[in-house]
Design a protein around this motif. Sequence first.
Motif, PDB file in Angstrom:
ATOM      1  N   UNK A 128     -29.190 -81.559 -10.273  1.00  0.00           N
ATOM      2  CA  UNK A 128     -28.553 -80.857 -10.714  1.00  0.00           C
ATOM      3  C   UNK A 128     -27.044 -80.357 -10.917  1.00  0.00           C
ATOM      4  N   UNK A 129     -26.772 -81.195  -9.606  1.00  0.00           N
ATOM      5  CA  UNK A 129     -24.566 -81.125  -9.231  1.00  0.00           C
ATOM      6  C   UNK A 129     -24.736 -82.772  -9.770  1.00  0.00           C
ATOM      7  N   UNK A 130     -23.736 -82.755 -10.426  1.00  0.00           N
ATOM      8  CA  UNK A 130     -23.113 -83.910 -10.898  1.00  0.00           C
ATOM      9  C   UNK A 130     -22.488 -84.214 -10.265  1.00  0.00           C
ATOM     10  N   UNK A 165     -19.948 -73.823  -8.260  1.00  0.00           N
ATOM     11  CA  UNK A 165     -20.417 -72.933  -8.524  1.00  0.00           C
ATOM     12  C   UNK A 165     -21.428 -72.971  -9.583  1.00  0.00           C
ATOM     13  N   UNK A 166     -22.863 -73.138  -9.368  1.00  0.00           N
ATOM     14  CA  UNK A 166     -24.143 -73.502 -10.762  1.00  0.00           C
ATOM     15  C   UNK A 166     -24.172 -72.067 -10.778  1.00  0.00           C
ATOM     16  N   UNK A 218     -31.323 -69.171  -5.050  1.00  0.00           N
ATOM     17  CA  UNK A 218     -31.137 -67.502  -5.877  1.00  0.00           C
ATOM     18  C   UNK A 218     -29.665 -68.107  -5.798  1.00  0.00           C
ATOM     19  N   UNK A 219     -28.943 -68.186  -7.349  1.00  0.00           N
ATOM     20  CA  UNK A 219     -27.385 -68.769  -7.277  1.00  0.00           C
ATOM     21  C   UNK A 219     -26.128 -68.160  -7.278  1.00  0.00           C
ATOM     22  N   UNK A 243     -23.049 -76.063 -15.033  1.00  0.00           N
ATOM     23  CA  UNK A 243     -22.702 -76.130 -13.131  1.00  0.00           C
ATOM     24  C   UNK A 243     -20.721 -76.708 -13.280  1.00  0.00           C
ATOM     25  N   UNK A 244     -20.107 -74.928 -12.647  1.00  0.00           N
ATOM     26  CA  UNK A 244     -18.590 -75.282 -13.036  1.00  0.00           C
ATOM     27  C   UNK A 244     -18.170 -76.332 -11.631  1.00  0.00           C
TER      28      UNK A 244
END
Length: 197
Positions: free
Chosen positions: A83-85, A123-124, A131-132, A158-159
Amino acid sequence: MRMRTSYDLFSPGCRSLAVPSLYRLIFLALATLELALFASAVLVNHTIDDQLMLSANVLQYVPPNGVWSQGQTCSSCLIHPGIIDVSKAFDGTWSYAAYQPGQQSTEVQAFFNGTAVYVYNIVPSTVPGAATFVNLTFSIDGVYRGQYISIPNESSEVLYNVSVFSATDLSHDVHNLTMNVVGNNASHVLFDYIVYT
């Protein structure tokens, strides 16, 4: 009989080489002093990675066990590599915490000597099953300085390198920055790094 002529070193008729050399020396000394003063006033940024400085007591995670995980190696975390690069996180690392209302304080404390500080997180937006929502408060030296709230949207974006807090009005001294995960909602925090000047 020969007559001696004396010259005043500062008179217009004086052709002595000593005077221009003296002025050059004074000029060079003053220019060097000015350059040294300018160089000592240049501000330098320092980066504290979420994992890099743990052994030097620059960062402290509260609670120290059980809540915080190394995000880049956490396969059981709801927000994980895939999900996260990992290549977009600073130095390929981040610290991950899942917060539930009512649990003990979940925070990061950073100790630094400087006049400004900036905190950056990942920050996704929306992640299935996680829960994001993010609700963070910040204090410096025990004084409340601000809040960051992120409300998820429908995007799966995703930021990275999100500035969640900054303070540029600090005295040149040692400071204690606290980022606290708070609120009545479940949330996840992905702390990446801090820059201080």
